[in-house]
Write a protein that holds these residues in place. Structure first.
Motif, PDB file in Angstrom:
ATOM      1  N   THR A  39      -6.020  -1.884   0.964  1.00 45.61           N
ATOM      2  CA  THR A  39      -5.193  -1.774   2.130  1.00 45.61           C
ATOM      3  C   THR A  39      -5.904  -1.088   3.465  1.00 45.61           C
ATOM      4  OG1 THR A  39      -4.725   0.491   2.101  1.00 45.61           O
ATOM      5  CG2 THR A  39      -2.956  -0.893   0.858  1.00 45.61           C
ATOM      6  N   GLN A  40      -7.565  -0.972   3.641  1.00 41.19           N
ATOM      7  CA  GLN A  40      -8.252  -0.116   4.041  1.00 41.19           C
ATOM      8  C   GLN A  40      -7.303   0.645   5.623  1.00 41.19           C
ATOM      9  OE1 GLN A  40     -11.268  -1.442   4.520  1.00 41.19           O
ATOM     10  NE2 GLN A  40     -10.644  -2.509   2.432  1.00 41.19           N
ATOM     11  N   ASN A  41      -6.702   1.552   4.639  1.00 44.85           N
ATOM     12  CA  ASN A  41      -6.075   2.140   5.466  1.00 44.85           C
ATOM     13  C   ASN A  41      -5.319   3.737   4.374  1.00 44.85           C
ATOM     14  OD1 ASN A  41      -2.637   2.617   5.572  1.00 44.85           O
ATOM     15  ND2 ASN A  41      -3.104   0.232   6.229  1.00 44.85           N
ATOM     16  N   LYS A  42      -5.549   5.185   4.960  1.00 42.23           N
ATOM     17  CA  LYS A  42      -4.832   5.912   3.888  1.00 42.23           C
ATOM     18  C   LYS A  42      -3.092   5.260   3.471  1.00 42.23           C
ATOM     19  CE  LYS A  42      -5.038  11.044   3.402  1.00 42.23           C
ATOM     20  NZ  LYS A  42      -3.587  10.844   3.088  1.00 42.23           N
ATOM     21  N   TRP A  43      -2.498   5.655   4.089  1.00 40.13           N
ATOM     22  CA  TRP A  43      -1.452   5.777   4.095  1.00 40.13           C
ATOM     23  C   TRP A  43      -0.530   4.308   3.329  1.00 40.13           C
ATOM     24  CZ3 TRP A  43      -3.749   6.467   8.722  1.00 40.13           C
ATOM     25  CH2 TRP A  43      -3.613   7.179   9.653  1.00 40.13           C
ATOM     26  N   ASP A  44      -1.149   3.653   3.685  1.00 39.45           N
ATOM     27  CA  ASP A  44      -0.415   2.405   2.834  1.00 39.45           C
ATOM     28  C   ASP A  44      -1.290   2.491   1.065  1.00 39.45           C
ATOM     29  OD1 ASP A  44       0.679   0.356   4.415  1.00 39.45           O
ATOM     30  OD2 ASP A  44      -1.267  -0.321   4.614  1.00 39.45           O
ATOM     31  N   ALA A  45      -2.572   3.616   1.255  1.00 42.44           N
ATOM     32  CA  ALA A  45      -3.155   3.623  -0.073  1.00 42.44           C
ATOM     33  C   ALA A  45      -2.114   4.523  -0.522  1.00 42.44           C
ATOM     34  CB  ALA A  45      -4.366   3.593   0.428  1.00 42.44           C
ATOM     35  N   ASP A  46      -1.791   5.390   0.216  1.00 44.22           N
ATOM     36  CA  ASP A  46      -0.853   6.307  -0.568  1.00 44.22           C
ATOM     37  C   ASP A  46       0.450   6.176  -1.343  1.00 44.22           C
ATOM     38  OD1 ASP A  46      -2.979   8.307  -0.274  1.00 44.22           O
ATOM     39  OD2 ASP A  46      -2.133   9.242   1.976  1.00 44.22           O
ATOM     40  N   ASP A  47       0.734   5.192  -0.693  1.00 39.24           N
ATOM     41  CA  ASP A  47       2.812   4.761  -1.027  1.00 39.24           C
ATOM     42  C   ASP A  47       2.225   3.661  -1.945  1.00 39.24           C
ATOM     43  OD1 ASP A  47       3.144   6.474   1.544  1.00 39.24           O
ATOM     44  OD2 ASP A  47       3.776   4.362   2.482  1.00 39.24           O
ATOM     45  N   ILE A  48       1.144   3.076  -1.769  1.00 43.47           N
ATOM     46  CA  ILE A  48       1.043   1.709  -2.905  1.00 43.47           C
ATOM     47  C   ILE A  48       0.199   2.561  -4.543  1.00 43.47           C
ATOM     48  CG2 ILE A  48      -0.059   0.526  -3.792  1.00 43.47           C
ATOM     49  CD1 ILE A  48      -0.256  -1.055  -1.098  1.00 43.47           C
ATOM     50  N   ALA A  49      -0.620   3.475  -4.540  1.00 41.39           N
ATOM     51  CA  ALA A  49      -0.903   3.912  -5.661  1.00 41.39           C
ATOM     52  C   ALA A  49       0.420   5.358  -6.238  1.00 41.39           C
ATOM     53  CB  ALA A  49      -2.018   4.941  -4.768  1.00 41.39           C
ATOM     54  N   GLN A  50       0.665   6.288  -5.367  1.00 44.57           N
ATOM     55  CA  GLN A  50       1.836   6.621  -6.094  1.00 44.57           C
ATOM     56  C   GLN A  50       2.912   5.866  -7.116  1.00 44.57           C
ATOM     57  OE1 GLN A  50       3.788   9.605  -3.683  1.00 44.57           O
ATOM     58  NE2 GLN A  50       1.351   9.918  -2.434  1.00 44.57           N
ATOM     59  N   GLU A  51       3.480   4.552  -5.683  1.00 46.58           N
ATOM     60  CA  GLU A  51       4.599   3.456  -6.370  1.00 46.58           C
ATOM     61  C   GLU A  51       3.905   2.454  -7.878  1.00 46.58           C
ATOM     62  OE1 GLU A  51       7.657   0.162  -4.587  1.00 46.58           O
ATOM     63  OE2 GLU A  51       6.181   1.647  -3.316  1.00 46.58           O
ATOM     64  N   VAL A  52       3.201   2.239  -7.508  1.00 43.75           N
ATOM     65  CA  VAL A  52       2.434   1.284  -8.914  1.00 43.75           C
ATOM     66  C   VAL A  52       2.010   2.861  -9.832  1.00 43.75           C
ATOM     67  CG1 VAL A  52       0.439   0.295  -9.470  1.00 43.75           C
ATOM     68  CG2 VAL A  52       1.231  -0.084  -7.573  1.00 43.75           C
ATOM     69  N   TYR A  53       1.524   3.706  -9.670  1.00 43.01           N
ATOM     70  CA  TYR A  53       1.584   4.789 -11.024  1.00 43.01           C
ATOM     71  C   TYR A  53       2.699   5.478 -11.411  1.00 43.01           C
ATOM     72  CZ  TYR A  53       0.004   8.790 -13.704  1.00 43.01           C
ATOM     73  OH  TYR A  53      -0.576   9.855 -14.709  1.00 43.01           O
ATOM     74  N   LEU A  54       3.882   5.965 -10.717  1.00 41.88           N
ATOM     75  CA  LEU A  54       4.766   5.787 -10.665  1.00 41.88           C
ATOM     76  C   LEU A  54       5.616   4.621 -11.979  1.00 41.88           C
ATOM     77  CD1 LEU A  54       6.265   8.415  -8.757  1.00 41.88           C
ATOM     78  CD2 LEU A  54       5.206   9.109 -10.298  1.00 41.88           C
ATOM     79  N   LYS A  55       6.145   3.416 -11.457  1.00 42.82           N
ATOM     80  CA  LYS A  55       6.151   2.260 -12.188  1.00 42.82           C
ATOM     81  C   LYS A  55       5.363   1.709 -13.349  1.00 42.82           C
ATOM     82  CE  LYS A  55       7.435  -0.722  -9.004  1.00 42.82           C
ATOM     83  NZ  LYS A  55       7.036  -2.671  -8.860  1.00 42.82           N
ATOM     84  N   THR A  56       3.983   2.334 -13.360  1.00 39.59           N
ATOM     85  CA  THR A  56       3.499   1.854 -14.819  1.00 39.59           C
ATOM     86  C   THR A  56       4.100   3.282 -15.471  1.00 39.59           C
ATOM     87  OG1 THR A  56       1.881   1.373 -13.371  1.00 39.59           O
ATOM     88  CG2 THR A  56       1.134   1.532 -15.903  1.00 39.59           C
ATOM     89  N   MET A  57       3.776   4.345 -15.351  1.00 43.61           N
ATOM     90  CA  MET A  57       4.655   5.159 -16.582  1.00 43.61           C
ATOM     91  C   MET A  57       6.387   5.517 -17.055  1.00 43.61           C
ATOM     92  SD  MET A  57       2.523   7.660 -16.596  1.00 43.61           S
ATOM     93  CE  MET A  57       3.184   9.314 -17.669  1.00 43.61           C
ATOM     94  N   LYS A  58       6.796   4.691 -15.804  1.00 47.86           N
ATOM     95  CA  LYS A  58       8.384   4.382 -16.514  1.00 47.86           C
ATOM     96  C   LYS A  58       7.976   3.187 -17.390  1.00 47.86           C
ATOM     97  CE  LYS A  58      12.566   3.404 -15.258  1.00 47.86           C
ATOM     98  NZ  LYS A  58      13.742   2.785 -13.138  1.00 47.86           N
ATOM     99  N   TYR A  59       7.025   1.820 -17.489  1.00 50.38           N
ATOM    100  CA  TYR A  59       7.220   1.169 -18.075  1.00 50.38           C
ATOM    101  C   TYR A  59       6.766   0.569 -19.112  1.00 50.38           C
ATOM    102  CZ  TYR A  59      11.288  -0.323 -14.901  1.00 50.38           C
ATOM    103  OH  TYR A  59      12.600  -0.112 -13.942  1.00 50.38           O
ATOM    104  N   TYR A  60       5.286   1.562 -19.331  1.00 50.28           N
ATOM    105  CA  TYR A  60       4.709   1.238 -20.003  1.00 50.28           C
ATOM    106  C   TYR A  60       4.840   3.163 -20.693  1.00 50.28           C
ATOM    107  CZ  TYR A  60       3.114  -3.085 -18.021  1.00 50.28           C
ATOM    108  OH  TYR A  60       3.031  -4.279 -17.509  1.00 50.28           O
ATOM    109  N   THR A  61       5.016   2.912 -21.995  1.00 55.74           N
ATOM    110  CA  THR A  61       4.962   3.901 -22.463  1.00 55.74           C
ATOM    111  C   THR A  61       4.156   3.917 -23.871  1.00 55.74           C
ATOM    112  OG1 THR A  61       7.354   2.941 -24.393  1.00 55.74           O
ATOM    113  CG2 THR A  61       7.692   4.551 -21.875  1.00 55.74           C
ATOM    114  N   ASN A  62       3.068   2.956 -23.689  1.00 57.66           N
ATOM    115  CA  ASN A  62       2.062   3.102 -24.568  1.00 57.66           C
ATOM    116  C   ASN A  62       0.458   3.516 -23.921  1.00 57.66           C
ATOM    117  OD1 ASN A  62       0.540   2.468 -26.485  1.00 57.66           O
ATOM    118  ND2 ASN A  62       1.190   0.466 -27.704  1.00 57.66           N
ATOM    119  N   GLN A  63       0.660   4.214 -24.228  1.00 53.03           N
ATOM    120  CA  GLN A  63      -0.806   5.182 -23.929  1.00 53.03           C
ATOM    121  C   GLN A  63      -1.967   4.507 -24.042  1.00 53.03           C
ATOM    122  OE1 GLN A  63      -1.648   9.259 -24.929  1.00 53.03           O
ATOM    123  NE2 GLN A  63       0.320   9.634 -24.950  1.00 53.03           N
TER     124      GLN A  63
END
Length: 238
Positions: A39-63
């Motif tokens: 993204t080349q900017n902190k704000w978009d990076a924060d939003d996307i990183a949190q959203e992607v991480y939480l979505k992955t934790m929800k749908y990928y239960t296999n560690q």
């Protein structure tokens, strides 16, 4: 028995919490760094990183399937979707602005035309339009209308004087008596079309149809000068 189940559930929950915290510490910094690269900017990076991480934790239960490569892949596709969405929104906004600009220009043109028709005689309106909007010289207008240059200048002078009175809120003699209703509509439409396409030819060619203009007009072959809308001149005077 109930106490044992409750204790077991608590231990499972604590273990899951410890696992999530461990995964967060291990993967989130790398994910955030990758998102910042995208993204080349902190704000978009924060939003996307949190959203992607939480979505992955929800749908990928296999560690075992929870890897940096997976997170980066999801983040990449998410960012591409965001870029496409923003581009679409930008195009839509540009279209809306363009439409609004066209509407405003149309309103300005109609206002200018109405001002000419309302406050000038037919001949004055045509002379003023050719002179102020399309930069014709007085001798060229005289040739088009088959009249004298002095007559053109006289009509133009009287037209400008009427504009001065309008701008000063002085009462002026109504011009409705000089206009036939059908000719009024015809001339208004001709003025509007000429201004819209930035070409006075459609007006000049139709002058023979306007009975209120006494003299028989003729076309003058010439190079059309750059278009100048009369709206600024009229609005300034009005």
């Amino acid at each position: 028995m109930t106490n044992k189940l409750s204790l077991h559930n608590t231990e499972v929950l604590q273990e899951e919490t410890r696992t999530e915290e461990a995964l967060w510490r291990e993967y989130y910094p790398k994910l955030h760094q990758y998102c910042h690269f995208l993204t080349q900017n902190k704000w978009d990076a924060d939003d996307i990183a949190q959203e992607v991480y939480l979505k992955t934790m929800k749908y990928y239960t296999n560690q075992q399937s929870f890897t940096s490569a997976l997170l980066n892949k999801i983040a990449y596709h998410h960012w591409i979707d965001q870029v496409r969405k923003r581009k679409k929104e930008t195009i839509e906004l540009a279209d809306e602005i363009g439409n609004l600009k066209e509407e405003n220009q149309a309103i300005d043109l109609m206002y200018s035309v109405e001002l000419l028709i309302k406050h000038f005689t037919p001949k004055q309106a045509i002379i003023f339009m050719l002179k102020e909007a399309f930069q014709y010289q007085s001798k060229e207008i005289a040739a088009i209308l088959r009249t004298t240059e002095e007559a053109v200048k006289s009509n133009l002078y009287r037209a400008k004087k009427r504009l001065e009175k309008i701008s000063e809120d002085e009462k002026t003699f109504p011009m409705e008596l000089y206009w036939d209703e059908e000719e009024r509509e015809l001339v208004a439409d001709l003025f509007y079309q000429a201004l819209k396409i930035q070409d006075p030819s459609i007006l000049i060619q139709s002058i023979p149809l306007i009975k209120s203009v006494d003299d028989t007009p003729q076309m003058v072959t010439r190079k059309i000068r750059p278009f100048n809308t009369p709206s600024s001149t009229l609005c300034m005077a009005a």
